[in-house]
Design an enzyme around this catalytic site. Structure first.
Site, short mmCIF file in Angstrom:
data_model
loop_
_atom_site.label_atom_id
_atom_site.label_comp_id
_atom_site.label_asym_id
_atom_site.label_seq_id
_atom_site.Cartn_x
_atom_site.Cartn_y
_atom_site.Cartn_z
CG ASP A 31 -5.01 3.19 6.81
OD1 ASP A 31 -5.98 2.51 7.54
OD2 ASP A 31 -3.90 2.43 6.42
CD GLU A 33 -6.06 -2.92 7.40
OE1 GLU A 33 -6.04 -4.24 7.43
OE2 GLU A 33 -5.87 -2.12 6.54
#
Length: 486
Positions: free
Chosen positions: A78, A145
């Protein structure tokens, strides 16, 4: 897009272009995950996605490397979605638009996603390459994350077989990271009671913009302004000079782990007090700009007419501003053991006005449990005094340094040779997934490296092109020289 695909090393930049083309903000990485999984299957690699959204890909060792220690390369899927105020960008549907500016790659009006897209691109480039020497290889790409390390929190034991892990989420050339801070999410809610707007009041919208923002861990020590805190302070100072007004709305920031660059409020001012409100606010703004002339040279406050149907009382306005103003923000303590390293910090990342409450989202970080508990205690006390509800969640551990591990020593020797000077072994205040992964795989040796990325988590994010080449040289040499199995 073609301009970055011609950069060297080509495989990394070609993969980064593909990553930029597929929207992948936190919690919306599945389209990118599907693309990677399908590609891995076409290459006939072993690939699997777990329930947490993590992807694991395996590639056999190259000829003659079968007896070397197996290595995992790790990155996260991400990116942080941040756009400038005047940049219309839907992070769920629109691709990132990277471009070359001298020695840097930047994005048009948004975060670039080099954090951790360049690291992810390097992992995929190693898989894609046919001419790199490497041991048995695993590539672990973790989910979400940036919003609490959800993928790493959901990582299961016995999935990875590697003895060594190279994390690719470091953002400084010449630096080798061997430890990081842990963190914890903080959610604060303060109940509101609404009252209708009267005919004797005017609605005014305030927009505080132009701040630098940045990463709330790695850049928390740089004295950058927090737009939410600054706007609340300005309004509290206006109220302190007996200028009456009521809050109708207040908001700022967009993600918990970025320093807010913008904040907004709508206030209800008695018509008879409007001139005084403007005069006092402009005087305070002039003083603030002077005080922050070096740290925040582009700070600006714009006022405009607005509409509102309701607001909170003058007393509750004061209570909300007091809460925001009183919350700790920034560095709490520096480390005793590590010179110039932040031990504990907290950052107010997001403020929202909802139907029945204001909600504040913060991220507390520390290198150790004592520091984390200290920050939690501070926030809990402020909220108790303010009559606000607070919830702490998602605590994740730091990564304890292991300076004498074989992979750290090997990385240091190779990096010094490549740079022609001493590389630096460091501990970072930002969160890396190494701490969580190490908790599940305690016998795995770890190190974190990466190229220079500045302005992460803000639209100023940029990646240094020459540093990517240096990083690629280090990564590939590390893989080629991994020692034999223990």
């Amino acid at each position: 897009m073609s301009s970055i695909t011609e950069l060297s090393p080509k495989l990394i930049w070609q993969w980064f272009a593909k990553i930029c083309a597929i929207p992948h903000p936190s919690h919306h990485e599945q389209a990118l995950a599907d693309f990677i999984i399908n590609w891995a299957k076409q290459k006939q690699f072993w690939v699997e996605q777990d329930k947490a959204g993590n992807i694991l890909i395996r590639k056999p060792a190259t000829a003659g490397m079968e007896n070397r220690q197996p290595v995992a390369l790790q990155a996260h899927l991400d990116m942080v979605p941040q756009a400038n105020k005047n940049t219309p960008h839907n992070f769920l549907t629109d691709p990132i638009q990277p471009y070359v500016d001298g020695e840097w790659v930047k994005a048009k009006g948004t975060t670039l996603g080099a954090d951790n897209g360049i690291g992810m691109a390097s992992c995929l480039a190693v898989l894609d390459s046919d001419d790199l020497a490497h041991p048995t290889l695993e590539v672990l790409l973790t989910a979400s994350e940036e919003t609490g390390m959800g993928g790493a929190l959901g990582l299961q034991p016995n999935w990875l077989h590697s003895e060594v892990m190279i994390n690719t989420d470091t953002e400084d050339e010449g630096e080798i990271y061997i430890g990081c801070a842990g963190g914890e999410d903080v959610d604060i809610r303060y109940s509101l009671e609404w009252q209708p707007v009267t005919e004797q009041e005017q609605a005014v919208h305030l927009a505080l913009t132009g701040l630098r923002g940045g990463h709330s861990g790695a850049e928390i020590h740089l004295n950058r302004g927090n737009a939410i805190k600054l706007l609340a302070r300005l309004l509290e100072q206006v109220a302190a000079q007996s200028v009456p007004f009521r809050l109708a709305d207040i908001a700022g920031g967009s993600v918990r782990n970025a320093i807010p660059r913008e904040a907004f409020a709508t206030v209800l001012v008695p018509t008879a007090s409007m001139a005084q409100f403007n005069q006092v606010l402009q005087q305070l703004l002039t003083e603030l700009k002077s005080a922050l002339a070096q740290a925040e040279s582009k700070l600006q406050l714009e006022l405009s007419d607005a509409t509102a149907k309701q607001g909170v009382s003058v007393q509750q306005t004061a209570a909300v501003l007091d809460l925001i103003n009183s919350l700790p923000n920034g560095v709490i303590r520096y480390s005793d053991a590590l010179p110039d390293v932040v031990e504990s910090s907290i950052s107010l990342g997001v403020l929202e006005t909802r139907e029945t409450e204001v909600k504040l989202t913060l991220l507390a970080r520390s290198l150790n449990e004592h520091g984390q508990d200290t920050v939690v205690s501070l926030v809990r006390s402020v909220c108790r005094l303010a009559g606000a509800e607070v919830k702490f969640s998602g605590r994740y551990p730091g990564w304890e340094p292991q300076a004498e591990s074989a992979i750290v020593k090997q990385t240091k020797v190779l990096y010094d040779q490549i740079l022609g000077k001493e590389s630096v072994i460091k501990v970072i205040h930002a969160g890396l997934e190494c701490g969580l992964i190490n908790k599940v795989y305690p016998n795995m040796e770890m190190v974190s490296i990466g190229p220079t990325i500045l302005g992460a988590h803000s639209p100023d994010e940029r990646c240094h092109i020459p540093a990517v080449s240096t990083y690629w040289q280090l990564l590939t040499q590390l893989l080629a020289t991994i020692p034999e199995k223990k």
